[in-house]
Enzyme design. Structure first.
Site, PDB file in Angstrom:
ATOM      1  N   SER A   1     -13.532   5.234  -5.546  1.00  0.00           N
ATOM      2  CA  SER A   1     -14.830   5.723  -6.024  1.00  0.00           C
ATOM      3  C   SER A   1     -15.175   7.124  -5.549  1.00  0.00           C
ATOM      4  O   SER A   1     -16.089   7.752  -6.069  1.00  0.00           O
ATOM      5  CB  SER A   1     -15.945   4.759  -5.602  1.00  0.00           C
TER       6      SER A   1
ATOM      7  N   VAL B   1     -10.632  -4.649   0.257  1.00  0.00           N
ATOM      8  CA  VAL B   1      -9.197  -4.978   0.265  1.00  0.00           C
ATOM      9  C   VAL B   1      -8.904  -6.136   1.220  1.00  0.00           C
ATOM     10  O   VAL B   1      -7.803  -6.680   1.218  1.00  0.00           O
ATOM     11  CB  VAL B   1      -8.337  -3.756   0.658  1.00  0.00           C
TER      12      VAL B   1
ATOM     13  N   ASN C   1      -4.826   3.193  -1.469  1.00  0.00           N
ATOM     14  CA  ASN C   1      -5.516   4.368  -0.948  1.00  0.00           C
ATOM     15  C   ASN C   1      -6.689   4.021  -0.031  1.00  0.00           C
ATOM     16  O   ASN C   1      -7.097   4.831   0.785  1.00  0.00           O
ATOM     17  CB  ASN C   1      -6.023   5.201  -2.136  1.00  0.00           C
TER      18      ASN C   1
ATOM     19  N   SER D   1      -0.892   9.487   6.136  1.00  0.00           N
ATOM     20  CA  SER D   1      -1.572  10.685   6.629  1.00  0.00           C
ATOM     21  C   SER D   1      -0.624  11.456   7.524  1.00  0.00           C
ATOM     22  O   SER D   1       0.249  10.867   8.180  1.00  0.00           O
ATOM     23  CB  SER D   1      -2.818  10.301   7.437  1.00  0.00           C
TER      24      SER D   1
ATOM     25  N   TYR E   1      -6.452   5.311  14.135  1.00  0.00           N
ATOM     26  CA  TYR E   1      -6.150   5.834  12.802  1.00  0.00           C
ATOM     27  C   TYR E   1      -4.677   6.243  12.724  1.00  0.00           C
ATOM     28  O   TYR E   1      -3.969   5.907  11.762  1.00  0.00           O
ATOM     29  CB  TYR E   1      -7.070   7.024  12.509  1.00  0.00           C
TER      30      TYR E   1
ATOM     31  N   LYS F   1      -1.784   4.614  10.308  1.00  0.00           N
ATOM     32  CA  LYS F   1      -1.036   5.382   9.312  1.00  0.00           C
ATOM     33  C   LYS F   1       0.463   5.385   9.628  1.00  0.00           C
ATOM     34  O   LYS F   1       1.296   5.428   8.717  1.00  0.00           O
ATOM     35  CB  LYS F   1      -1.589   6.812   9.227  1.00  0.00           C
TER      36      LYS F   1
END
Lengths: 427, 248
Positions: free
Chosen positions: B17, B67, B93, B145, B158, B162
């Site tokens: 979105s 998700v 994503n 990333s 994070y 990734k």
């Protein structure tokens, strides 16, 4: 573009970036009472209350009703060069609520405008040009008010255009007497409680003694009650003995911007004696009809003795519990409070892992980190809080005065947990 | 005009979105694909993606679901298979981050980031793969990333999440290769409209100093390259992580 994003891009980029980086970029879409709600349905208890702008809570129903009723009447909004009945009604209530010896009001749109009007009135009424203020004060950010601002970021780069007023230590009557003895001081401007300096509460007789010293030297005492007034401390005003009282923020009920300088008897006549000069401290929208009508309703609410007694009782219960739960923590240096205004000063954090540099904000290295860490812990529990502007080691406690027992309970639990976390991690 | 490289492809994008997810939807639509996307936040944002995708030539389908919501994901996949007859391409994503140093990180912070970024990729892939395996073909593109591929200043949960996507990509690519399903990972560096815009100036300057192209990337650049990665034109690449960072 998302309008929240537009704020970061077009209104205040550094603030938007900071909020994003610190995970505090909340998208608030609704506010009622003490609660703010985000676009994804999260609810936060508001313990900042717009720095004292929401004493009656967010969107108080009776004020909303008054505003929509006023708009439905198609009454004049401004009364330029005409008699303004709404300003008249509000001023009548304010001079009565402020106590004996007050007579007229000057209206503006903010606290800083009201401070400017008070300072100008003092200079014009006394024929003197000097102003004295207490160190670590906060009276607004217009150029005149900045002359009474604590040293630091608010003044840096502007010193060349800020008036050179005289600073004395807060709470020090000897210093006040010494500086007033020169005989050239129009006014002493001071907050009854220095909120931004860390909720510093002076000795009990400080203000009444300061009023006496001022009277002796022909100097006006201006009390800045922008944050402490409107019931915040359990009384309509926190101080007494003033010649001029400045109000704003919650005067507008959190709905309308309005500021007022309430002037003692004879001051208006001395400062603005004739038709030619009677409007030189007026602003176009100062005293506009909707702001005055909302403010009248807000004043009605906060002068109610039952309301003020409720504030005192709620404050005594809240701060009593905080005293029991956190005041003895090794992380806490002091707890100060009156009514529903309080501050907790935290001791420095020694843990290098919790330095600003390690938190990714090295530019803040000169500032205490403890208060900000507690703010972060509270946010995790759904509580919005903030530190004091001039002392980041102090967590301000400034909820809406309508705060309920349930919200207070949540706050005490969350703050106790946050202080516990500090105890475990600060060393 | 060359033949669109995703003509008639049926693509599901998670987290579509806003930001890079919206850019994916638009780029895929411009290249002839039918697009569906998930979102969890405001419907206004989803509507903006639908309109942008319509302008690009496709009627996007939006699903407001997490998700991590297994029943909703299962229902969404069934809906799309009934509606389209299958899903050819999945772009994982959806992701979150928090700018927290380790000293302030709680177990719940770690769990949130790992759940959305890694477990969400696993769950959505598992739901979509059943149909791909049945049809013996498909493409999965995981969005990683630079933070998961290089040593840079970023939150450890994070970076860990990734990095996990790189391992997930390699293992899954190996497992489903027998069904002619390709799985790759695209790891962008700083982009102009994402995290990069909110970095403190000194950190952005540090990135630009070490970036050969001396600039941040754009969503459009990444999305256009993603359109190639998931297309039939990229038929001999699987299990790969492609870092797209302007040469850091």
């Amino acid at each position: 573009m998302d309008h929240f994003e537009a704020f970061t891009r077009h209104v205040n980029p550094p603030l938007g970036k900071f909020l994003k980086l610190s995970g505090r970029d909340l998208h608030f879409v609704r506010a009622r009472g003490c609660v703010l709600e985000t676009d994804d349905g999260r609810r936060f208890d508001d313990w900042v209350a717009g720095f004292g702008s929401f004493n009656l809570g967010h969107n108080p129903p009776e004020l909303k009703e008054a505003l929509s009723g006023h708009l439905a009447q198609d009454a004049p909004n401004l009364f330029v060069e005409n008699l303004n009945p709404f300003a008249g009604e509000l001023a009548e209530k304010l001079v009565k609520a402020a106590g004996a010896g007050f007579e007229t009001c000057l209206f503006g749109n903010s606290g800083t405008e009201a401070v400017e009007a008070a300072l100008k009135t003092a200079v014009l009424a006394t024929g003197r040009s000097g102003i004295v203020y207490a160190e670590e004060g906060f009276h607004g950010v217009t150029l005149g008010a900045l002359g009474c601002m604590a040293k630091g970021i608010y003044r840096e780069g502007l010193e060349g255009v800020i008036p050179r007023f005289r600073e004395i230590p807060f709470g020090n009557l000897e210093a006040l007497g010494r500086v007033l003895a020169f005989g050239d001081i129009a006014a002493f401007l001071v907050e009854p409680i220095q909120v931004e300096a860390g909720v510093r509460i002076p000795a009990e007789r400080y203000l009444s003694d300061a009023a006496e010293v001022c009277r002796k030297h022909g100097t006006l005492l201006i009390l800045d009650e922008v944050q402490t007034g409107m019931g915040r401390t359990g009384a309509f005003l926190a101080g007494a003995g003033a010649d001029v009282v400045v109000l704003a923020k919650s005067l507008g009920g959190g709905l309308m911007p309005i500021g007022a300088a309430i002037l003692g008897e004879g001051l208006r006549a001395r400062a603005y004696p004739d038709y030619l000069r009677c409007e030189i401290s007026a602003t176009t929208f100062g005293g506009n009809a909707p702001a005055c009508r909302i403010a009248s309703k807000a004043v009605d609410r906060v002068v109610d003795p039952a309301f003020l007694a409720g504030v005192r009782a709620r404050g005594a219960d809240l701060f009593g519990r905080l005293g029991d739960r956190v005041a003895h923590s090794p992380s806490v240096e002091r707890l100060s409070w009156r009514g529903l205004l309080g501050g907790i000063r935290f001791r420095p954090v020694e843990n290098p892992a919790l330095s600003w540099e390690n938190l990714g904000l090295p530019e803040l290295a000169a500032y205490p980190v403890a208060g900000a860490l507690v703010v972060e812990r509270l946010a995790r529990r759904g509580i919005l809080a903030q530190v004091c502007a001039h002392d980041w080691s102090v967590l301000r406690i400034e909820p809406p005065l309508t705060v309920g027992a349930e919200e207070c309970g949540r706050f005490v639990e969350a703050l106790s947990d946050a202080v516990g976390w500090m105890d475990d991690n600060r060393g | 005009m060359p033949d669109p490289k995703l003509r008639d492809k049926r693509i599901l994008v998670t987290g579509g979105s806003r930001g890079l997810g919206r850019a994916f939807c638009v780029a895929f639509a411009e290249n002839g694909a039918r697009v569906a996307f998930t979102h969890t936040r405001a419907d206004d944002d989803a509507q903006a993606t639908i309109e942008a995708t319509r302008t690009a030539g496709s009627e996007a389908v939006a699903f407001r679901t997490s998700v991590l919501d297994i029943p909703a994901t299962t229902a969404m996949v069934k809906d799309l298979e009934d509606r389209w007859g299958g899903i050819d391409i999945l772009v994982n994503n959806a992701g979150v981050t928090q700018n927290l140093p380790l000293a302030l990180m709680e177990e719940s912070d770690w769990d949130l980031v790992m759940d959305v970024n890694v477990k969400g990729t696993f769950l959505t892939s598992r739901a979509v793969l059943r149909g791909m395996i049945r049809r013996k073909g498909g493409v999965i593109l995981n969005i990683g990333s630079l933070a998961g591929a290089r040593m840079i200043e970023a939150p450890v949960h994070y970076c860990a999440s990734k990095s996990a996507l790189i391992g997930l990509t390699e293992a899954l690519a190996k497992e489903v290769a027998r069904y002619q399903i390709r799985v790759n990972c695209l790891a962008p560096g700083l982009l102009e409209d994402g995290l990069g815009r909110n970095l403190p100036d000194y950190r952005l300057a540090d990135y630009l100093k070490h970036c050969s192209l001396h600039r941040v990337g754009t969503f459009a650049e990444v999305a256009e390259f993603a359109a190639f990665l998931v297309s039939d034109g990229n038929s001999y690449m699987s299990g790969e992580t492609i870092v797209m960072d302007g040469g850091v």
